[in-house]
Design a protein around this motif. Structure first.
Motif, PDB file in Angstrom:
ATOM      1  N   LYS A   1       0.829  -1.221   0.000  1.00 17.06           N
ATOM      2  CA  LYS A   1       0.000   0.000   0.000  1.00 17.06           C
ATOM      3  C   LYS A   1       0.860   1.267   0.000  1.00 17.06           C
ATOM      4  N   GLY A   2       1.907   1.264  -0.821  1.00 14.98           N
ATOM      5  CA  GLY A   2       2.723   2.466  -0.986  1.00 14.98           C
ATOM      6  C   GLY A   2       3.771   2.683   0.079  1.00 14.98           C
ATOM      7  N   ARG A   3       3.881   1.790   1.046  1.00  9.71           N
ATOM      8  CA  ARG A   3       4.895   1.984   2.097  1.00  9.71           C
ATOM      9  C   ARG A   3       6.289   1.770   1.507  1.00  9.71           C
ATOM     10  N   PRO A   4       7.225   2.678   1.802  1.00  7.70           N
ATOM     11  CA  PRO A   4       8.559   2.572   1.184  1.00  7.70           C
ATOM     12  C   PRO A   4       9.380   1.401   1.739  1.00  7.70           C
ATOM     13  N   VAL A   5      10.252   0.880   0.866  1.00  7.96           N
ATOM     14  CA  VAL A   5      11.148  -0.220   1.223  1.00  7.96           C
ATOM     15  C   VAL A   5      12.576   0.158   0.833  1.00  7.96           C
ATOM     16  N   ALA A   6      13.504  -0.026   1.741  1.00  8.06           N
ATOM     17  CA  ALA A   6      14.933   0.105   1.422  1.00  8.06           C
ATOM     18  C   ALA A   6      15.499  -1.306   1.286  1.00  8.06           C
ATOM     19  N   VAL A   7      15.985  -1.632   0.101  1.00  2.00           N
ATOM     20  CA  VAL A   7      16.586  -2.954  -0.129  1.00  2.00           C
ATOM     21  C   VAL A   7      18.069  -2.860   0.233  1.00  2.00           C
ATOM     22  N   VAL A   8      18.484  -3.638   1.234  1.00  2.00           N
ATOM     23  CA  VAL A   8      19.834  -3.496   1.785  1.00  2.00           C
ATOM     24  C   VAL A   8      20.615  -4.795   1.625  1.00  2.00           C
ATOM     25  N   TRP A   9      21.664  -4.741   0.814  1.00  4.85           N
ATOM     26  CA  TRP A   9      22.571  -5.894   0.689  1.00  4.85           C
ATOM     27  C   TRP A   9      23.543  -5.811   1.860  1.00  4.85           C
ATOM     28  N   SER A  10      23.363  -6.689   2.839  1.00  2.00           N
ATOM     29  CA  SER A  10      24.206  -6.663   4.030  1.00  2.00           C
ATOM     30  C   SER A  10      25.483  -7.471   3.794  1.00  2.00           C
TER      31      SER A  10
ATOM     32  N   SER B   1      12.186   1.095  -5.399  1.00  2.92           N
ATOM     33  CA  SER B   1      12.818   1.129  -4.080  1.00  2.92           C
ATOM     34  C   SER B   1      14.325   1.310  -4.224  1.00  2.92           C
ATOM     35  N   LYS B   2      14.900   2.083  -3.324  1.00  2.00           N
ATOM     36  CA  LYS B   2      16.333   2.354  -3.415  1.00  2.00           C
ATOM     37  C   LYS B   2      17.130   1.167  -2.849  1.00  2.00           C
ATOM     38  N   VAL B   3      18.261   0.880  -3.472  1.00  2.00           N
ATOM     39  CA  VAL B   3      19.105  -0.252  -3.088  1.00  2.00           C
ATOM     40  C   VAL B   3      20.386   0.267  -2.437  1.00  2.00           C
ATOM     41  N   PHE B   4      20.781  -0.360  -1.328  1.00  4.32           N
ATOM     42  CA  PHE B   4      21.984   0.031  -0.604  1.00  4.32           C
ATOM     43  C   PHE B   4      22.878  -1.187  -0.392  1.00  4.32           C
ATOM     44  N   GLU B   5      24.164  -0.929  -0.290  1.00  2.00           N
ATOM     45  CA  GLU B   5      25.124  -1.961   0.114  1.00  2.00           C
ATOM     46  C   GLU B   5      25.771  -1.486   1.403  1.00  2.00           C
ATOM     47  N   VAL B   6      25.703  -2.330   2.466  1.00  2.00           N
ATOM     48  CA  VAL B   6      26.252  -1.912   3.757  1.00  2.00           C
ATOM     49  C   VAL B   6      27.181  -2.991   4.310  1.00  2.00           C
ATOM     50  N   SER B   7      28.015  -2.574   5.227  1.00  2.00           N
ATOM     51  CA  SER B   7      28.902  -3.498   5.930  1.00  2.00           C
ATOM     52  C   SER B   7      29.175  -2.943   7.324  1.00  2.00           C
ATOM     53  N   ASN B   8      29.502  -3.810   8.251  1.00  2.00           N
ATOM     54  CA  ASN B   8      29.898  -3.375   9.590  1.00  2.00           C
ATOM     55  C   ASN B   8      31.412  -3.309   9.726  1.00  2.00           C
ATOM     56  N   PHE B   9      32.122  -3.619   8.646  1.00  2.00           N
ATOM     57  CA  PHE B   9      33.589  -3.588   8.680  1.00  2.00           C
ATOM     58  C   PHE B   9      34.086  -2.453   7.789  1.00  2.00           C
ATOM     59  N   SER B  10      34.853  -1.537   8.349  1.00  2.00           N
ATOM     60  CA  SER B  10      35.376  -0.422   7.562  1.00  2.00           C
ATOM     61  C   SER B  10      36.787  -0.747   7.093  1.00  2.00           C
ATOM     62  N   LYS B  11      37.055  -0.474   5.825  1.00  2.00           N
ATOM     63  CA  LYS B  11      38.398  -0.682   5.281  1.00  2.00           C
ATOM     64  C   LYS B  11      39.185   0.613   5.223  1.00  2.00           C
ATOM     65  N   SER B  12      38.474   1.732   5.420  1.00  2.00           N
ATOM     66  CA  SER B  12      39.128   3.035   5.441  1.00  2.00           C
ATOM     67  C   SER B  12      38.325   3.925   6.376  1.00  2.00           C
ATOM     68  N   ASP B  13      38.782   5.123   6.590  1.00  2.00           N
ATOM     69  CA  ASP B  13      38.072   6.053   7.457  1.00  2.00           C
ATOM     70  C   ASP B  13      38.025   7.421   6.802  1.00  2.00           C
ATOM     71  N   PRO B  14      36.878   7.861   6.278  1.00  2.00           N
ATOM     72  CA  PRO B  14      35.583   7.192   6.326  1.00  2.00           C
ATOM     73  C   PRO B  14      35.464   6.092   5.283  1.00  2.00           C
ATOM     74  N   ASP B  15      34.524   5.170   5.521  1.00  2.00           N
ATOM     75  CA  ASP B  15      34.286   4.046   4.614  1.00  2.00           C
ATOM     76  C   ASP B  15      32.843   4.143   4.106  1.00  2.00           C
ATOM     77  N   THR B  16      32.667   4.062   2.793  1.00  2.00           N
ATOM     78  CA  THR B  16      31.334   4.275   2.223  1.00  2.00           C
ATOM     79  C   THR B  16      30.334   3.226   2.705  1.00  2.00           C
ATOM     80  N   LEU B  17      30.702   1.938   2.621  1.00  2.00           N
ATOM     81  CA  LEU B  17      29.760   0.876   3.001  1.00  2.00           C
ATOM     82  C   LEU B  17      29.374   0.983   4.477  1.00  2.00           C
ATOM     83  N   CYS B  18      30.341   1.296   5.311  1.00  2.00           N
ATOM     84  CA  CYS B  18      30.111   1.276   6.763  1.00  2.00           C
ATOM     85  C   CYS B  18      29.605   2.626   7.283  1.00  2.00           C
ATOM     86  N   HIS B  19      30.344   3.680   7.058  1.00  2.00           N
ATOM     87  CA  HIS B  19      30.039   4.958   7.694  1.00  2.00           C
ATOM     88  C   HIS B  19      28.962   5.750   6.971  1.00  2.00           C
ATOM     89  N   LYS B  20      28.849   5.591   5.663  1.00  2.00           N
ATOM     90  CA  LYS B  20      27.923   6.418   4.878  1.00  2.00           C
ATOM     91  C   LYS B  20      26.609   5.690   4.600  1.00  2.00           C
TER      92      LYS B  20
END
Length: 300
Positions: free
Chosen positions: A203-212, A239-258
């Motif tokens: 019913k129109g509710r937004p969804v964020a698709v997150v590749w963890s 729906s917008k698609v995101f790629e995330v991680s809990n491990f940062s390879k740099s500081d700042p890290d796009t997958l983790c911090h952003k």
């Protein structure tokens, strides 16, 4: 002399007032996760937004919440929203502590969420954007109950998943990269089945698709990833698609911090978009010419 002044108070009256002031004030919240009945604590000041965390077991739903709080706690801010409080700080802290790096570089992730169908775990944040104030509740539940729910929404052991689906304003849908690496087609089928059930009555509710666990997304077979991408686009549309991680390879890290923060920011922006109102009246046709008259300005 002031006409309302009744003269000096006796020592007994002063002592009674001090005693009254020293009484312990009982707060309506404990800092632990909200239960559905606790929503009334914040609903008196605004209509809370509930964001449902949906995904298979170990897909990263609880870890996402732990990382979200860890980033905010360490001063990494949402772009357009600012932190304005929480009634479940103790619960957030428990999640964040699980993500702390232990001796030897090990990270002990949050323990599996109980699969009891009566288990509810709502994490509260108050957020502000200018003069706009929002209470947000992240509804977490185990992947096992969502698996049951995706097979049969009326399963008696999936009561909390059913509640989250019915009450949520928006969803974070987790796609587990590690499951796709290890279980391949079986994991893809499980994800598609859950996605189709989620989309069945959105019913129109937004969804964020997150590749963890996306720091390993390159290990997912390309044919599986591209096919799953196409299927999820067909199921969820724009729906917008995101790629995330809990491990940062740099500081700042796009997958983790952003990206972890952008998931929540995206849903907040979607939920606060002005919505079009249909002002066209629904007028039933009638056999009576008087009731069918629409005015002389209506073209014939």
């Amino acid at each position: 002399m002031c006409e309302h002044w009744s003269g000096p108070q006796s020592n007994q009256v002063v002592a009674e007032q001090k005693k009254s002031n020293n009484k312990t004030q009982q707060l309506p919240w404990t800092g632990e996760p909200f239960q559905p009945a606790d929503i009334a604590i914040v609903s008196q000041r605004s209509t809370p937004l509930i964001i449902g965390m949906v995904g298979s077991p170990d897909a990263g739903k609880t870890s996402y919440l732990g990382m979200l709080y860890t980033l905010l706690f360490n001063g990494i801010k949402l772009e357009r929203w600012s932190f304005a409080g929480s009634c479940t700080l103790a619960a957030w802290e428990t999640l964040a502590q699980c993500l702390q790096i232990k001796p030897g570089g090990l990270v002990k992730f949050a323990p599996p969420t109980p699969s009891n169908p009566d288990y509810y775990s709502l994490f509260h944040l108050s957020l502000k954007k200018g003069k706009l104030f929002r209470d947000v509740l992240f509804a977490d539940s185990s992947g096992e109950v969502f698996n049951l729910w995706s097979e049969n929404t009326q399963d008696s052991n999936a009561g909390n998943a059913r509640w989250i689906y019915e009450k949520s304003s928006a969803f974070v849908f987790m796609v587990d990269c590690v499951a796709l690496i290890e279980k391949r087609g079986a994991a893809k089928s499980e994800i598609i089945q859950m996605a189709e059930q989620l989309a069945a009555n959105l019913k129109g509710r937004p969804v964020a698709v997150v590749w963890s666990k996306a720091d390993r997304i390159y290990e997912v077979r390309e044919n599986i990833k591209s096919a799953l991408d196409e299927d999820l686009t067909l199921i969820f549309g724009n729906s917008k698609v995101f790629e995330v991680s809990n491990f940062s390879k740099s500081d700042p890290d796009t997958l983790c911090h952003k990206n972890n923060l952008e998931v929540t920011e995206y849903l907040l922006e979607e939920l606060n978009k002005p919505r079009a109102i249909n002002l066209i009246p629904q007028i039933e046709s009638s056999g009576d010419l008087f009731f069918n008259y629409r005015g002389s300005y209506v073209s014939e």
